[in-house]
Design a protein around this motif. Structure first.
Motif, PDB file in Angstrom:
ATOM      1  N   LEU A   1      62.602  75.100  52.728  1.00 39.79           N
ATOM      2  CA  LEU A   1      61.259  75.535  53.128  1.00 39.79           C
ATOM      3  C   LEU A   1      60.441  75.987  51.914  1.00 39.79           C
ATOM      4  CD1 LEU A   1      62.163  77.460  56.401  1.00 39.79           C
ATOM      5  CD2 LEU A   1      60.771  75.405  56.244  1.00 39.79           C
ATOM      6  N   LEU A   2      61.110  76.610  50.933  1.00 42.25           N
ATOM      7  CA  LEU A   2      60.405  77.035  49.724  1.00 42.25           C
ATOM      8  C   LEU A   2      60.028  75.837  48.863  1.00 42.25           C
ATOM      9  CD1 LEU A   2      62.478  80.172  48.662  1.00 42.25           C
ATOM     10  CD2 LEU A   2      60.180  80.128  49.617  1.00 42.25           C
ATOM     11  N   TRP A   3      60.966  74.905  48.641  1.00 38.82           N
ATOM     12  CA  TRP A   3      60.710  73.747  47.779  1.00 38.82           C
ATOM     13  C   TRP A   3      59.645  72.829  48.359  1.00 38.82           C
ATOM     14  CZ3 TRP A   3      66.594  72.573  47.194  1.00 38.82           C
ATOM     15  CH2 TRP A   3      67.142  73.447  46.271  1.00 38.82           C
ATOM     16  N   SER A   4      59.590  72.780  49.685  1.00 38.48           N
ATOM     17  CA  SER A   4      58.597  71.895  50.299  1.00 38.48           C
ATOM     18  C   SER A   4      57.189  72.485  50.221  1.00 38.48           C
ATOM     19  CB  SER A   4      58.960  71.616  51.753  1.00 38.48           C
ATOM     20  OG  SER A   4      58.819  72.793  52.520  1.00 38.48           O
ATOM     21  N   GLY A   5      57.083  73.747  49.854  1.00 42.50           N
ATOM     22  CA  GLY A   5      55.776  74.380  49.731  1.00 42.50           C
ATOM     23  C   GLY A   5      55.285  74.996  51.028  1.00 42.50           C
TER      24      GLY A   5
ATOM     25  N   GLU B   1      60.537  83.813  49.498  1.00 43.25           N
ATOM     26  CA  GLU B   1      61.577  83.846  50.526  1.00 43.25           C
ATOM     27  C   GLU B   1      61.320  84.968  51.534  1.00 43.25           C
ATOM     28  OE1 GLU B   1      66.434  83.764  50.761  1.00 43.25           O
ATOM     29  OE2 GLU B   1      65.435  83.260  48.889  1.00 43.25           O
ATOM     30  N   ASP B   2      60.615  86.005  51.113  1.00 40.61           N
ATOM     31  CA  ASP B   2      60.303  87.110  52.020  1.00 40.61           C
ATOM     32  C   ASP B   2      59.326  86.690  53.117  1.00 40.61           C
ATOM     33  OD1 ASP B   2      61.875  88.600  50.342  1.00 40.61           O
ATOM     34  OD2 ASP B   2      60.177  89.407  49.192  1.00 40.61           O
ATOM     35  N   GLU B   3      58.516  85.671  52.859  1.00 43.56           N
ATOM     36  CA  GLU B   3      57.526  85.220  53.840  1.00 43.56           C
ATOM     37  C   GLU B   3      58.135  84.393  54.971  1.00 43.56           C
ATOM     38  OE1 GLU B   3      54.591  83.038  51.728  1.00 43.56           O
ATOM     39  OE2 GLU B   3      53.955  84.745  50.523  1.00 43.56           O
ATOM     40  N   ILE B   4      59.356  83.896  54.785  1.00 42.52           N
ATOM     41  CA  ILE B   4      59.991  83.056  55.807  1.00 42.52           C
ATOM     42  C   ILE B   4      60.352  83.934  56.997  1.00 42.52           C
ATOM     43  CG2 ILE B   4      61.934  81.536  56.322  1.00 42.52           C
ATOM     44  CD1 ILE B   4      62.041  80.875  53.340  1.00 42.52           C
ATOM     45  N   PRO B   5      59.904  83.561  58.202  1.00 46.91           N
ATOM     46  CA  PRO B   5      60.220  84.375  59.373  1.00 46.91           C
ATOM     47  C   PRO B   5      61.704  84.292  59.732  1.00 46.91           C
ATOM     48  CG  PRO B   5      59.008  82.407  60.009  1.00 46.91           C
ATOM     49  CD  PRO B   5      59.037  82.435  58.532  1.00 46.91           C
ATOM     50  N   GLU B   6      62.126  85.183  60.595  1.00 45.69           N
ATOM     51  CA  GLU B   6      63.530  85.234  61.019  1.00 45.69           C
ATOM     52  C   GLU B   6      63.956  83.945  61.716  1.00 45.69           C
ATOM     53  OE1 GLU B   6      67.059  87.236  60.865  1.00 45.69           O
ATOM     54  OE2 GLU B   6      65.161  88.012  60.132  1.00 45.69           O
ATOM     55  N   THR B   7      63.055  83.387  62.525  1.00 47.32           N
ATOM     56  CA  THR B   7      63.338  82.124  63.207  1.00 47.32           C
ATOM     57  C   THR B   7      62.178  81.164  62.988  1.00 47.32           C
ATOM     58  OG1 THR B   7      62.387  82.972  65.252  1.00 47.32           O
ATOM     59  CG2 THR B   7      64.771  83.159  65.013  1.00 47.32           C
ATOM     60  N   VAL B   8      62.510  79.886  62.814  1.00 51.20           N
ATOM     61  CA  VAL B   8      61.497  78.854  62.617  1.00 51.20           C
ATOM     62  C   VAL B   8      61.746  77.741  63.621  1.00 51.20           C
ATOM     63  CG1 VAL B   8      61.170  79.341  60.168  1.00 51.20           C
ATOM     64  CG2 VAL B   8      62.858  77.684  60.859  1.00 51.20           C
ATOM     65  N   SER B   9      60.733  76.940  63.877  1.00 45.28           N
ATOM     66  CA  SER B   9      60.889  75.844  64.828  1.00 45.28           C
ATOM     67  C   SER B   9      61.599  74.677  64.152  1.00 45.28           C
ATOM     68  CB  SER B   9      59.523  75.397  65.352  1.00 45.28           C
ATOM     69  OG  SER B   9      58.791  74.797  64.309  1.00 45.28           O
ATOM     70  N   PHE B  10      62.238  73.862  64.971  1.00 47.12           N
ATOM     71  CA  PHE B  10      62.923  72.674  64.451  1.00 47.12           C
ATOM     72  C   PHE B  10      61.923  71.695  63.850  1.00 47.12           C
ATOM     73  CE2 PHE B  10      66.215  74.051  67.497  1.00 47.12           C
ATOM     74  CZ  PHE B  10      67.296  74.077  66.635  1.00 47.12           C
ATOM     75  N   GLU B  11      60.722  71.652  64.423  1.00 45.76           N
ATOM     76  CA  GLU B  11      59.704  70.744  63.901  1.00 45.76           C
ATOM     77  C   GLU B  11      59.301  71.124  62.478  1.00 45.76           C
ATOM     78  OE1 GLU B  11      59.464  72.156  66.948  1.00 45.76           O
ATOM     79  OE2 GLU B  11      59.784  70.390  68.205  1.00 45.76           O
ATOM     80  N   MET B  12      59.158  72.421  62.234  1.00 46.56           N
ATOM     81  CA  MET B  12      58.793  72.895  60.900  1.00 46.56           C
ATOM     82  C   MET B  12      59.906  72.555  59.909  1.00 46.56           C
ATOM     83  SD  MET B  12      58.070  76.758  59.507  1.00 46.56           S
ATOM     84  CE  MET B  12      56.678  77.054  60.575  1.00 46.56           C
ATOM     85  N   LEU B  13      61.147  72.754  60.323  1.00 45.13           N
ATOM     86  CA  LEU B  13      62.282  72.460  59.461  1.00 45.13           C
ATOM     87  C   LEU B  13      62.387  70.963  59.178  1.00 45.13           C
ATOM     88  CD1 LEU B  13      64.412  74.127  58.081  1.00 45.13           C
ATOM     89  CD2 LEU B  13      65.887  73.791  60.041  1.00 45.13           C
TER      90      LEU B  13
END
Length: 155
Positions: free
Chosen positions: A72-76, A81-93
């Motif tokens: 998620l960080l490399w893709s921009g 890393e602190d900005e990444i929420p606890e859970t993300v959607s599969f679509e975002m991943l």
């Protein structure tokens, strides 16, 4: 031809008898999901209603692993890393993984082209020194023959 027609009729009548027996069990096991119309099974014409197992409008969430956070960080998608929420959607991943896949493909293309250019340059340098694969192989074989001759004399 007559025997083939008779064979078809016998097979058809046997199939219809079998279908009658099977369709009653189908109706019992599937709670009238299928009904018999003119010897064929067809879905009943009912009013469209949403089944109980339909997809809810909530997007399923996923807790990203350490590696997925790096993706998620490399893709921009996120800056830190602190900005990444606890859970993300599969679509975002999936979108982040696809973006990384494309970047890796571009990098491989660039490395391949650079390698080709480098090999052309090295080949031209070798040609200036009058080195070719044939001359290098002949020198190597001559050296191996000399070593074999010396080894044979010592034995």
């Amino acid at each position: 031809m007559g025997s083939l027609r008779g064979l078809r009729q016998v097979a058809g009548s046997y199939f219809r008898l079998y279908e009658r027996g099977a369709s009653s069990s189908l109706r019992l096991t599937r709670n009238s999901a299928l009904k018999r119309i003119n010897g064929y099974c067809a879905k009943p014409q009912e009013s469209p209603k949403a089944p109980s197992y339909t997809y809810s409008h909530r997007v399923p969430l996923h807790k990203p692993t350490h590696w997925e956070k790096k993706i998620l960080l490399w893709s921009g998608r996120f800056k830190k890393e602190d900005e990444i929420p606890e859970t993300v959607s599969f679509e975002m991943l999936d979108a982040a993984k696809n973006k990384i896949r494309v970047k890796v493909s571009y990098a491989m293309i660039v490395l391949t082209v650079a390698g080709c250019i480098w090999m052309v340059i090295e080949g031209k340098k070798a040609a200036k020194r009058n080195e070719s694969l044939t001359s290098l192989n002949l020198e190597k074989k001559a050296r191996l023959r000399e070593e074999a001759a010396v080894k044979a004399k010592t034995e």
